[in-house]
Design a protein around this motif. Structure first.
Motif, mmCIF file in Angstrom:
data_model
loop_
_atom_site.group_PDB
_atom_site.id
_atom_site.type_symbol
_atom_site.label_atom_id
_atom_site.label_comp_id
_atom_site.label_asym_id
_atom_site.label_seq_id
_atom_site.Cartn_x
_atom_site.Cartn_y
_atom_site.Cartn_z
ATOM 1 N N HIS A 121 0.824 -1.213 0.000
ATOM 2 C CA HIS A 121 0.000 0.000 0.000
ATOM 3 C C HIS A 121 0.866 1.275 0.000
ATOM 4 O O HIS A 121 0.478 2.281 -0.582
ATOM 5 N N LYS A 122 2.033 1.226 0.632
ATOM 6 C CA LYS A 122 2.943 2.380 0.587
ATOM 7 C C LYS A 122 3.351 2.666 -0.853
ATOM 8 O O LYS A 122 3.387 3.821 -1.275
ATOM 9 N N LYS A 123 3.672 1.599 -1.587
ATOM 10 C CA LYS A 123 4.070 1.756 -2.985
ATOM 11 C C LYS A 123 2.919 2.358 -3.791
ATOM 12 O O LYS A 123 3.119 3.275 -4.595
ATOM 13 N N LYS A 124 1.705 1.865 -3.566
ATOM 14 C CA LYS A 124 0.536 2.388 -4.277
ATOM 15 C C LYS A 124 0.338 3.867 -3.960
ATOM 16 O O LYS A 124 0.068 4.678 -4.841
ATOM 17 N N MET A 125 0.512 4.243 -2.688
ATOM 18 C CA MET A 125 0.366 5.645 -2.283
ATOM 19 C C MET A 125 1.443 6.502 -2.932
ATOM 20 O O MET A 125 1.160 7.603 -3.406
ATOM 21 N N ASP A 126 2.676 5.997 -2.955
ATOM 22 C CA ASP A 126 3.777 6.743 -3.591
ATOM 23 C C ASP A 126 3.512 6.941 -5.080
ATOM 24 O O ASP A 126 3.695 8.041 -5.616
ATOM 25 N N ASP A 127 3.077 5.862 -5.746
ATOM 26 C CA ASP A 127 2.784 5.951 -7.180
ATOM 27 C C ASP A 127 1.676 6.961 -7.449
ATOM 28 O O ASP A 127 1.775 7.784 -8.361
ATOM 29 N N LEU A 128 0.618 6.908 -6.649
ATOM 30 C CA LEU A 128 -0.499 7.834 -6.837
ATOM 31 C C LEU A 128 -0.103 9.281 -6.550
ATOM 32 O O LEU A 128 -0.561 10.199 -7.237
ATOM 33 N N SER A 129 0.742 9.477 -5.566
ATOM 34 C CA SER A 129 1.116 10.850 -5.191
ATOM 35 C C SER A 129 1.890 11.556 -6.298
ATOM 36 O O SER A 129 1.934 12.785 -6.349
ATOM 37 N N LYS A 130 2.475 10.795 -7.223
ATOM 38 C CA LYS A 130 3.238 11.374 -8.329
ATOM 39 C C LYS A 130 2.346 11.745 -9.519
ATOM 40 O O LYS A 130 2.799 12.395 -10.448
ATOM 41 N N LYS A 131 1.087 11.317 -9.491
ATOM 42 C CA LYS A 131 0.174 11.584 -10.609
ATOM 43 C C LYS A 131 -0.639 12.849 -10.343
ATOM 44 O O LYS A 131 -0.813 13.259 -9.208
ATOM 45 N N THR A 132 -1.135 13.431 -11.420
ATOM 46 C CA THR A 132 -1.962 14.640 -11.304
ATOM 47 C C THR A 132 -3.140 14.550 -12.254
ATOM 48 O O THR A 132 -3.138 13.742 -13.197
ATOM 49 N N GLY A 133 -4.123 15.394 -12.032
ATOM 50 C CA GLY A 133 -5.260 15.545 -12.938
ATOM 51 C C GLY A 133 -5.989 14.253 -13.221
ATOM 52 O O GLY A 133 -6.211 13.424 -12.341
ATOM 53 N N ALA A 134 -6.364 14.078 -14.489
ATOM 54 C CA ALA A 134 -7.128 12.899 -14.915
ATOM 55 C C ALA A 134 -6.339 11.610 -14.705
ATOM 56 O O ALA A 134 -6.929 10.560 -14.413
ATOM 57 N N ASP A 135 -4.998 11.674 -14.836
ATOM 58 C CA ASP A 135 -4.171 10.483 -14.592
ATOM 59 C C ASP A 135 -4.320 10.021 -13.139
ATOM 60 O O ASP A 135 -4.428 8.830 -12.873
ATOM 61 N N PHE A 136 -4.312 10.985 -12.221
ATOM 62 C CA PHE A 136 -4.502 10.638 -10.816
ATOM 63 C C PHE A 136 -5.881 10.015 -10.615
ATOM 64 O O PHE A 136 -6.010 8.963 -9.981
ATOM 65 N N ASP A 137 -6.907 10.675 -11.125
ATOM 66 C CA ASP A 137 -8.281 10.198 -10.927
ATOM 67 C C ASP A 137 -8.452 8.770 -11.429
ATOM 68 O O ASP A 137 -9.016 7.921 -10.736
ATOM 69 N N LYS A 138 -7.957 8.494 -12.625
ATOM 70 C CA LYS A 138 -8.078 7.149 -13.199
ATOM 71 C C LYS A 138 -7.334 6.124 -12.339
ATOM 72 O O LYS A 138 -7.849 5.032 -12.078
ATOM 73 N N ALA A 139 -6.133 6.454 -11.925
ATOM 74 C CA ALA A 139 -5.339 5.523 -11.118
ATOM 75 C C ALA A 139 -5.974 5.302 -9.747
ATOM 76 O O ALA A 139 -6.007 4.171 -9.234
ATOM 77 N N TYR A 140 -6.485 6.363 -9.127
ATOM 78 C CA TYR A 140 -7.148 6.250 -7.822
ATOM 79 C C TYR A 140 -8.395 5.379 -7.943
ATOM 80 O O TYR A 140 -8.605 4.461 -7.137
ATOM 81 N N VAL A 141 -9.219 5.651 -8.948
ATOM 82 C CA VAL A 141 -10.451 4.878 -9.139
ATOM 83 C C VAL A 141 -10.115 3.405 -9.388
ATOM 84 O O VAL A 141 -10.732 2.509 -8.811
ATOM 85 N N SER A 142 -9.116 3.147 -10.206
ATOM 86 C CA SER A 142 -8.698 1.772 -10.465
ATOM 87 C C SER A 142 -8.233 1.083 -9.172
ATOM 88 O O SER A 142 -8.592 -0.072 -8.907
ATOM 89 N N ALA A 143 -7.461 1.793 -8.373
ATOM 90 C CA ALA A 143 -6.995 1.239 -7.093
ATOM 91 C C ALA A 143 -8.168 0.950 -6.157
ATOM 92 O O ALA A 143 -8.173 -0.057 -5.436
ATOM 93 N N MET A 144 -9.173 1.816 -6.175
ATOM 94 C CA MET A 144 -10.344 1.621 -5.317
ATOM 95 C C MET A 144 -11.186 0.429 -5.769
ATOM 96 O O MET A 144 -11.710 -0.320 -4.939
#
Length: 193
Positions: A121-144
């Motif tokens: 989960h730390k790795k997932k949080m680190d990966d997500l924290s580097k994303k922005t905008g629509a890329d972040f949203d898509k990655a967050y939704v996929s993770a959820m």
């Protein structure tokens, strides 16, 4: 013998507190719970009131719940999508309440819970924290979506196979909430395609 076991338990706690070894927080908690064998060293460890499978369910549920809250907070900071923010707010609230309930059960049963999320989960949080905008949203939704699928299975399995009545009741009570989260995040995911 009791002193030796006590020294070993204290050493294990000190080792965990110093962050020694390659174990992540969940693995360390699982190891400490395994050491709390109620048949042979209850005097040294205080014992544990559940079997190994129930203790592992508890640590896995705790890590997942903490991750949902932390990822929700991250989404509240980084997302500009109203649906994602609404979902993230629900994650912080619902999983925060479930975490508090699980912590109370764990304390009552003398189950050691991890103090932080595991390495995955730390790795997932680190990966997500580097994303922005629509890329972040898509990655967050996929993770959820992925996270809620696995959490639902975890809750359903404990609800069906758990030995401890309190943990079984917790899983049975929590599963419908996780199911509703999964339905909601799938709808958000479909709307983003």
């Amino acid at each position: 013998m009791k002193k030796l076991i006590y020294v070993m338990a204290v050493s294990a706690l000190a080792f965990q507190a110093c962050g020694g070894g390659n174990k992540d927080a969940k693995e360390s908690a699982d190891s400490l719970n395994m050491a709390k064998d109620t048949t042979s060293n209850v005097a040294a460890t205080g014992g544990i009131a559940v079997d190994d499978a129930d203790a592992k369910f508890t640590t896995q549920a705790a890590v997942g719940g903490m991750a949902e809250v932390e990822l929700g907070k991250l989404a509240l900071e980084k997302s500009s999508n109203a649906q994602v923010k609404e979902f993230a707010t629900m994650m912080v609230k619902d999983h925060g309440m479930a975490n508090a309930e699980l912590m109370a059960i764990a304390k009552q049963k003398n189950i050691t819970l991890p103090s932080t999320v595991d390495d995955e989960h730390k790795k997932k949080m680190d990966d997500l924290s580097k994303k922005t905008g629509a890329d972040f949203d898509k990655a967050y939704v996929s993770a959820m979506v992925d996270g809620h699928k696995s959490t639902l299975k975890l809750m359903e399995d404990e609800s069906k196979d758990g030995k401890d009545a309190d943990l079984k009741a917790f899983a049975t009570k929590t599963a419908p909430t996780v199911q509703s989260h999964l339905v909601m995040i799938n709808k958000i995911n479909d709307s983003m395609k």
